[in-house]
Design a protein around this motif. Sequence first.
Motif, PDB file in Angstrom:
ATOM      1  N   ILE A  77       0.990  -1.134   0.112  1.00  0.00           N
ATOM      2  CA  ILE A  77       0.126   0.106   0.132  1.00  0.00           C
ATOM      3  C   ILE A  77       0.959   1.255  -0.068  1.00  0.00           C
ATOM      4  O   ILE A  77       1.644   1.451   0.838  1.00  0.00           O
ATOM      5  CB  ILE A  77      -0.929   0.048   1.212  1.00  0.00           C
ATOM      6  N   VAL A  78       0.888   2.007  -0.985  1.00  0.00           N
ATOM      7  CA  VAL A  78       1.907   3.133  -1.147  1.00  0.00           C
ATOM      8  C   VAL A  78       0.623   4.439  -0.617  1.00  0.00           C
ATOM      9  O   VAL A  78      -0.297   4.446  -1.178  1.00  0.00           O
ATOM     10  CB  VAL A  78       2.110   3.491  -2.582  1.00  0.00           C
ATOM     11  N   VAL A  79       1.389   4.938   0.500  1.00  0.00           N
ATOM     12  CA  VAL A  79       0.796   6.154   1.059  1.00  0.00           C
ATOM     13  C   VAL A  79       1.514   7.474   1.014  1.00  0.00           C
ATOM     14  O   VAL A  79       2.950   7.395   0.776  1.00  0.00           O
ATOM     15  CB  VAL A  79       0.468   5.797   2.337  1.00  0.00           C
ATOM     16  N   ALA A  80       0.763   8.590   1.053  1.00  0.00           N
ATOM     17  CA  ALA A  80       1.705   9.759   1.245  1.00  0.00           C
ATOM     18  C   ALA A  80       1.728  10.174   2.835  1.00  0.00           C
ATOM     19  O   ALA A  80       0.657  10.106   3.243  1.00  0.00           O
ATOM     20  CB  ALA A  80       0.838  10.866   0.384  1.00  0.00           C
ATOM     21  N   VAL A  81       2.951  10.419   3.006  1.00  0.00           N
ATOM     22  CA  VAL A  81       3.197  10.523   4.479  1.00  0.00           C
ATOM     23  C   VAL A  81       4.176  12.034   4.350  1.00  0.00           C
ATOM     24  O   VAL A  81       5.254  12.019   3.979  1.00  0.00           O
ATOM     25  CB  VAL A  81       3.828   9.575   5.176  1.00  0.00           C
ATOM     26  N   ASN A  82       3.670  12.992   5.099  1.00  0.00           N
ATOM     27  CA  ASN A  82       4.432  14.403   5.099  1.00  0.00           C
ATOM     28  C   ASN A  82       5.116  14.739   3.761  1.00  0.00           C
ATOM     29  O   ASN A  82       6.321  14.521   3.405  1.00  0.00           O
ATOM     30  CB  ASN A  82       5.539  14.215   6.072  1.00  0.00           C
ATOM     31  N   LEU A 136      -0.344   7.543  10.323  1.00  0.00           N
ATOM     32  CA  LEU A 136       0.751   7.517   9.602  1.00  0.00           C
ATOM     33  C   LEU A 136       1.875   8.280   9.943  1.00  0.00           C
ATOM     34  O   LEU A 136       3.050   7.919   9.703  1.00  0.00           O
ATOM     35  CB  LEU A 136       0.243   7.970   8.187  1.00  0.00           C
ATOM     36  N   SER A 137       1.751   9.405  10.647  1.00  0.00           N
ATOM     37  CA  SER A 137       2.727  10.235  10.794  1.00  0.00           C
ATOM     38  C   SER A 137       3.632   9.672  12.028  1.00  0.00           C
ATOM     39  O   SER A 137       4.961  10.055  12.026  1.00  0.00           O
ATOM     40  CB  SER A 137       2.552  11.899  11.057  1.00  0.00           C
ATOM     41  N   GLU A 138       3.100   9.014  12.623  1.00  0.00           N
ATOM     42  CA  GLU A 138       3.727   8.023  13.807  1.00  0.00           C
ATOM     43  C   GLU A 138       4.422   6.930  13.632  1.00  0.00           C
ATOM     44  O   GLU A 138       5.371   6.448  14.092  1.00  0.00           O
ATOM     45  CB  GLU A 138       2.853   8.004  15.055  1.00  0.00           C
ATOM     46  N   VAL A 139       3.738   6.202  12.551  1.00  0.00           N
ATOM     47  CA  VAL A 139       4.394   4.933  11.955  1.00  0.00           C
ATOM     48  C   VAL A 139       5.667   5.283  11.408  1.00  0.00           C
ATOM     49  O   VAL A 139       6.545   4.584  11.579  1.00  0.00           O
ATOM     50  CB  VAL A 139       3.582   4.385  11.052  1.00  0.00           C
ATOM     51  N   LEU A 140       5.858   6.427  10.774  1.00  0.00           N
ATOM     52  CA  LEU A 140       7.236   6.850  10.571  1.00  0.00           C
ATOM     53  C   LEU A 140       7.368   8.079  11.280  1.00  0.00           C
ATOM     54  O   LEU A 140       6.954   9.244  11.052  1.00  0.00           O
ATOM     55  CB  LEU A 140       7.049   7.347   9.030  1.00  0.00           C
ATOM     56  N   ASN A 141       8.372   7.779  12.142  1.00  0.00           N
ATOM     57  CA  ASN A 141       8.638   9.272  12.863  1.00  0.00           C
ATOM     58  C   ASN A 141       9.714   9.868  12.239  1.00  0.00           C
ATOM     59  O   ASN A 141      10.370   9.535  11.069  1.00  0.00           O
ATOM     60  CB  ASN A 141       9.230   8.945  14.336  1.00  0.00           C
ATOM     61  N   ALA A 143      12.738  10.947  12.461  1.00  0.00           N
ATOM     62  CA  ALA A 143      14.189  10.530  12.174  1.00  0.00           C
ATOM     63  C   ALA A 143      14.183   9.329  10.965  1.00  0.00           C
ATOM     64  O   ALA A 143      14.939   9.377   9.982  1.00  0.00           O
ATOM     65  CB  ALA A 143      14.732   9.772  13.362  1.00  0.00           C
ATOM     66  N   GLU A 144      13.091   8.405  11.070  1.00  0.00           N
ATOM     67  CA  GLU A 144      13.048   7.498  10.045  1.00  0.00           C
ATOM     68  C   GLU A 144      12.722   8.133   8.567  1.00  0.00           C
ATOM     69  O   GLU A 144      13.065   7.668   7.643  1.00  0.00           O
ATOM     70  CB  GLU A 144      11.883   6.293  10.389  1.00  0.00           C
ATOM     71  N   ILE A 145      11.956   9.159   8.733  1.00  0.00           N
ATOM     72  CA  ILE A 145      11.490  10.061   7.540  1.00  0.00           C
ATOM     73  C   ILE A 145      12.586  10.415   6.829  1.00  0.00           C
ATOM     74  O   ILE A 145      12.937  10.380   5.536  1.00  0.00           O
ATOM     75  CB  ILE A 145      10.479  10.958   7.711  1.00  0.00           C
ATOM     76  N   VAL A 146      13.669  11.089   7.696  1.00  0.00           N
ATOM     77  CA  VAL A 146      14.803  11.548   7.180  1.00  0.00           C
ATOM     78  C   VAL A 146      15.846  10.452   6.514  1.00  0.00           C
ATOM     79  O   VAL A 146      16.207  10.610   5.449  1.00  0.00           O
ATOM     80  CB  VAL A 146      15.656  12.340   8.295  1.00  0.00           C
ATOM     81  N   GLN A 147      15.855   9.438   7.220  1.00  0.00           N
ATOM     82  CA  GLN A 147      16.477   8.262   6.704  1.00  0.00           C
ATOM     83  C   GLN A 147      15.865   7.767   5.444  1.00  0.00           C
ATOM     84  O   GLN A 147      16.741   7.464   4.475  1.00  0.00           O
ATOM     85  CB  GLN A 147      16.278   7.118   7.570  1.00  0.00           C
ATOM     86  N   LEU A 148      14.617   7.872   5.172  1.00  0.00           N
ATOM     87  CA  LEU A 148      14.063   7.418   3.998  1.00  0.00           C
ATOM     88  C   LEU A 148      14.166   8.304   3.004  1.00  0.00           C
ATOM     89  O   LEU A 148      14.258   7.965   1.778  1.00  0.00           O
ATOM     90  CB  LEU A 148      12.527   7.110   4.207  1.00  0.00           C
TER      91      LEU A 148
END
Length: 153
Positions: A77-82, A136-141, A143-148
């Motif tokens: 499932i491709v979602v849009a997060v931030n 969704l914004s917590e599933v990817l915190n 720090a992880e968003i920066v890493q992704l």
Amino acid sequence: MGEELKVIVFGIGKEEYGIEVDKVRTIERMMPITRVPKTPPFIKGVINLRGVVVPVLNLSGRFNLPESEVTEHTRIIVVAVNEMEVGFIVDTANDVIDINSDTIDTPPEIVGGIQAKYLDGIAKIGEDRLLIMLNLSEVLNKAEIVQLEQLEV
């Protein structure tokens, strides 16, 4: 009276989860995933989705649940997060339903081993069906968003 929400229902293990339709870009069959070194174990790598590199993570692993075998029902499932697209590997994705926001209760501290911060709430559907709504914004915190984001290079 609360507002009606359109929700995509997906399964991980024996539990059913929901994501609001307007946050979902697409649902894809499982496809080859390119591993990326030095990422947490639940980040499976990246996929090329119609010319766009999309990071993919396994939601089971994210929630510290046992990861299921990939089957013909497994979906990404491709979602849009931030402002960013991310793929979630789930066991099944087979339903779109309408739920009333009034039926969503605050989640208990831990639901099936998943910390409440990952959840928006628990929706009651009918007499005996519960749907775990993801935050969704917590599933990817952050720090992880920066890493992704760095994976997209």
